[in-house]
Motif scaffolding. Structure first.
Motif, mmCIF file in Angstrom:
data_model
loop_
_atom_site.group_PDB
_atom_site.id
_atom_site.type_symbol
_atom_site.label_atom_id
_atom_site.label_comp_id
_atom_site.label_asym_id
_atom_site.label_seq_id
_atom_site.Cartn_x
_atom_site.Cartn_y
_atom_site.Cartn_z
ATOM 1 N N VAL A 2 -12.841 0.158 1.110
ATOM 2 C CA VAL A 2 -11.556 -0.542 1.229
ATOM 3 C C VAL A 2 -10.634 -0.144 0.088
ATOM 4 O O VAL A 2 -9.423 0.049 0.282
ATOM 5 N N GLN A 3 -11.185 0.012 -1.109
ATOM 6 C CA GLN A 3 -10.366 0.437 -2.245
ATOM 7 C C GLN A 3 -9.768 1.822 -2.001
ATOM 8 O O GLN A 3 -8.694 2.141 -2.517
ATOM 9 N N ARG A 4 -10.463 2.622 -1.220
ATOM 10 C CA ARG A 4 -9.933 3.935 -0.863
ATOM 11 C C ARG A 4 -8.911 3.824 0.262
ATOM 12 O O ARG A 4 -7.875 4.506 0.258
ATOM 13 N N LEU A 5 -9.187 2.961 1.236
ATOM 14 C CA LEU A 5 -8.280 2.818 2.379
ATOM 15 C C LEU A 5 -6.898 2.337 1.968
ATOM 16 O O LEU A 5 -5.897 2.753 2.554
ATOM 17 N N VAL A 6 -6.829 1.432 0.984
ATOM 18 C CA VAL A 6 -5.528 0.848 0.635
ATOM 19 C C VAL A 6 -4.584 1.885 0.023
ATOM 20 O O VAL A 6 -3.390 1.608 -0.111
ATOM 21 N N LYS A 66 -7.759 3.724 13.208
ATOM 22 C CA LYS A 66 -8.365 5.050 13.160
ATOM 23 C C LYS A 66 -7.539 5.991 12.287
ATOM 24 O O LYS A 66 -8.081 6.853 11.601
ATOM 25 N N ARG A 67 -6.221 5.805 12.324
ATOM 26 C CA ARG A 67 -5.355 6.709 11.583
ATOM 27 C C ARG A 67 -5.683 6.739 10.103
ATOM 28 O O ARG A 67 -5.873 7.810 9.522
ATOM 29 N N ILE A 68 -5.772 5.551 9.489
ATOM 30 C CA ILE A 68 -6.042 5.586 8.055
ATOM 31 C C ILE A 68 -7.503 5.919 7.771
ATOM 32 O O ILE A 68 -7.816 6.431 6.690
ATOM 33 N N TYR A 69 -8.392 5.633 8.736
ATOM 34 C CA TYR A 69 -9.793 6.029 8.539
ATOM 35 C C TYR A 69 -9.890 7.547 8.391
ATOM 36 O O TYR A 69 -10.547 8.054 7.483
ATOM 37 N N PHE A 70 -9.218 8.266 9.269
ATOM 38 C CA PHE A 70 -9.266 9.726 9.198
ATOM 39 C C PHE A 70 -8.368 10.269 8.087
ATOM 40 O O PHE A 70 -8.668 11.317 7.504
ATOM 41 N N ASP A 71 -7.286 9.555 7.776
ATOM 42 C CA ASP A 71 -6.473 9.950 6.618
ATOM 43 C C ASP A 71 -7.291 9.903 5.331
ATOM 44 O O ASP A 71 -7.091 10.708 4.415
ATOM 45 N N HIS A 100 -3.942 4.517 1.604
ATOM 46 C CA HIS A 100 -3.373 5.173 2.782
ATOM 47 C C HIS A 100 -2.659 4.204 3.725
ATOM 48 O O HIS A 100 -2.038 4.648 4.692
ATOM 49 N N GLY A 101 -2.764 2.926 3.482
ATOM 50 C CA GLY A 101 -2.127 1.974 4.382
ATOM 51 C C GLY A 101 -2.002 0.602 3.764
ATOM 52 O O GLY A 101 -2.289 0.408 2.586
ATOM 53 N N ARG A 102 -1.578 -0.347 4.555
ATOM 54 C CA ARG A 102 -1.372 -1.719 4.092
ATOM 55 C C ARG A 102 -2.522 -2.602 4.535
ATOM 56 O O ARG A 102 -3.012 -2.483 5.651
ATOM 57 N N ALA A 103 -2.891 -3.511 3.644
ATOM 58 C CA ALA A 103 -3.933 -4.489 3.968
ATOM 59 C C ALA A 103 -3.298 -5.822 4.316
ATOM 60 O O ALA A 103 -2.259 -6.196 3.758
ATOM 61 N N THR A 104 -3.909 -6.533 5.238
ATOM 62 C CA THR A 104 -3.436 -7.845 5.625
ATOM 63 C C THR A 104 -4.635 -8.775 5.754
ATOM 64 O O THR A 104 -5.754 -8.338 6.005
ATOM 65 N N VAL A 105 -4.403 -10.062 5.558
ATOM 66 C CA VAL A 105 -5.472 -11.062 5.589
ATOM 67 C C VAL A 105 -5.267 -11.980 6.783
ATOM 68 O O VAL A 105 -4.149 -12.416 7.045
ATOM 69 N N VAL A 106 -6.349 -12.262 7.481
ATOM 70 C CA VAL A 106 -6.314 -13.238 8.574
ATOM 71 C C VAL A 106 -7.239 -14.386 8.192
ATOM 72 O O VAL A 106 -8.451 -14.209 8.088
ATOM 73 N N ILE A 107 -6.655 -15.544 7.949
ATOM 74 C CA ILE A 107 -7.416 -16.740 7.572
ATOM 75 C C ILE A 107 -7.145 -17.817 8.605
ATOM 76 O O ILE A 107 -6.039 -18.345 8.709
ATOM 77 N N SER A 108 -8.156 -18.108 9.392
ATOM 78 C CA SER A 108 -8.056 -19.114 10.444
ATOM 79 C C SER A 108 -9.468 -19.499 10.859
ATOM 80 O O SER A 108 -10.349 -18.636 10.905
ATOM 81 N N PRO A 109 -9.718 -20.762 11.166
ATOM 82 C CA PRO A 109 -11.059 -21.133 11.646
ATOM 83 C C PRO A 109 -11.413 -20.419 12.946
ATOM 84 O O PRO A 109 -12.592 -20.209 13.236
ATOM 85 N N GLY A 162 0.842 -1.181 0.000
ATOM 86 C CA GLY A 162 0.000 0.000 0.000
ATOM 87 C C GLY A 162 0.876 1.228 0.000
ATOM 88 O O GLY A 162 2.101 1.131 0.016
ATOM 89 N N ASP A 163 0.253 2.377 -0.011
ATOM 90 C CA ASP A 163 1.028 3.611 -0.050
ATOM 91 C C ASP A 163 1.537 4.028 1.326
ATOM 92 O O ASP A 163 2.492 4.774 1.438
#
Length: 392
Positions: A252-256, A229-234, A258-267, A55-56
């Motif tokens: 989400v397309q807008r949020l990325v 909150k930081r990227i939400y307000f950014d 301003h920051g990095r996205a990560t995935v959590v995959i777990s039952p 991300g940026d």
């Protein structure tokens, strides 16, 4: 060269133009399908405790404190069935922020009693003026501003965690990124219709989860979506304010940016959404939430269209081969079909392990056949008769 020419002449004499075209088409379509499953969807077939996507932004969410924000009206079912599961999560720094929207005095009194019982509970009330209705985006915005912690997880009043480790698992994602994308499946109920709903949610989720793991995040799921909150307000808060949806994809397309996205995959990080109706209810929900897809980036739309159409035409080509061609090409068609089905079965087994989605084998295979045709029909009907309530 002469040998190839003789082979081509022999095949033409044996099977004709139709046989050669159908067989080659089926092979090409199968190759495209194998690419999607092996190269793309396979990314969701293994656990992910936080795979960072480019991300940026260069800052990563800090701290382990989590505020879960959920808006609702007079939802006693949530208070009795879901609230205890969230507040009992095995995570020390946890806050549940309930945004009351135009609730009755009796419901507010009930929340006051619960606040005294649960120190982790924060309640913010908003009066709903019929002239200026409170949208989900406004309600979430109020809850985010009222939240105690920097890291936010959005959910809905009809979704519940399947384990006491949900928040702890999602919190790990904030150590790797500012946007945390989790998984939400449909609740487990008896019957083929419920199984098809679960399959639909699973296959849709695998697309955006795989895209995010591949470094191309374009959406999350509102029942299990986190960000700082930081990227939400950014990002100046939610966008597309004239729509009653888009919080988990267009935003989400807008949020990325301003920051990095990560995935959590777990039952343990899975949540489930309650099934409130049958086939008609599910169809209307699909049509409603599909309204944002036309605003997705061109590569995302192109990928979705390509996968859907190649799957549909592959099944049609196989069917035509079985009906029209000689027995040896009928066998070849069946072999291609079985090869693809075995691959889907394998990934269903893997998704059962990493996402906690058991018991979907036969129903998911049926949905795999049904989906491309329903997807095309959904797109057509969405253009002819758009779902009500999308626009304010």
């Amino acid at each position: 060269m002469d040998r190839l020419s003789r082979i081509a002449d022999w095949m033409l004499s044996q099977y004709g133009i139709l046989g050669i075209v159908l067989t080659l088409s089926a092979l090409v379509l199968l190759a495209v399908q194998l690419y999607f499953h092996l190269r793309l969807y396979g990314l969701t077939a293994r656990p992910a405790g936080g795979d960072a996507c480019p991300g940026d932004g260069d800052k990563i969410g800090t701290g382990s404190g989590i505020s879960v924000v959920v808006p609702m009206g007079d939802d006693y079912w949530f208070l009795e069935n879901i609230l205890p599961k969230i507040l009992a999560q095995d995570h020390k720094e946890l806050e549940l922020v309930i945004v009351e929207i135009g609730t009755t005095e009796d419901f507010s009194d009930r929340l006051i009693v619960l606040k005294e019982q649960y120190p982790r509970l924060t309640v913010t009330r908003v009066d709903n003026d019929p002239r200026f209705p409170i949208s989900n985006k406004i309600a979430y915005n109020i809850g985010i501003k009222a939240a105690r912690y920097e890291n936010i997880i959005l959910t809905t009043s009809d979704a519940y965690p399947v384990s006491g480790k949900w928040i702890a698992q999602m919190a790990k994602g904030f150590s790797r990124g500012d946007i945390v994308i989790g998984y939400c499946g449909m609740e487990k109920k008896e019957g083929r219709q419920a199984a098809l709903m679960r399959s639909s949610k699973l296959f849709t989720s695998v697309r955006f989860l795989s895209a995010a793991r591949g470094g191309r995040p374009y959406r999350g799921i509102i029942q299990n979506l986190g960000f700082s909150k930081r990227i939400y307000f950014d990002a100046n808060g939610f966008d597309h304010l004239n729509m009653n949806l888009g919080e988990d994809d267009l935003f989400v397309q807008r949020l990325v940016r301003h920051g990095r996205a990560t995935v959590v995959i777990s039952p343990y990080a899975t949540v489930r959404q309650v099934i409130w109706g049958g086939r008609t209810w599910w169809w209307e929900r699909r049509k409603f939430y599909d309204a944002t897809s036309r605003y997705y980036p061109a590569p995302v739309k192109a990928e979705a269209v390509t996968e859907t159409l190649t799957r549909m035409f592959f099944y049609l080509a196989v069917l035509a081969m079985v009906i029209l061609l000689p027995w040896e090409l009928k066998v070849a068609a069946v072999v291609m079909l079985v090869a693809r089905m075995l691959l889907v079965r394998y990934y269903l087994w893997r998704w059962r392990v990493v996402l906690g989605e058991p018991g979907l084998g036969n129903s998911s295979m049926l949905f795999d056949l049904y989906y491309p045709f329903s997807r095309v029909w959904l797109t057509i009907m969405g253009r002819i008769k758009p779902a009500p309530g999308v626009w304010k």
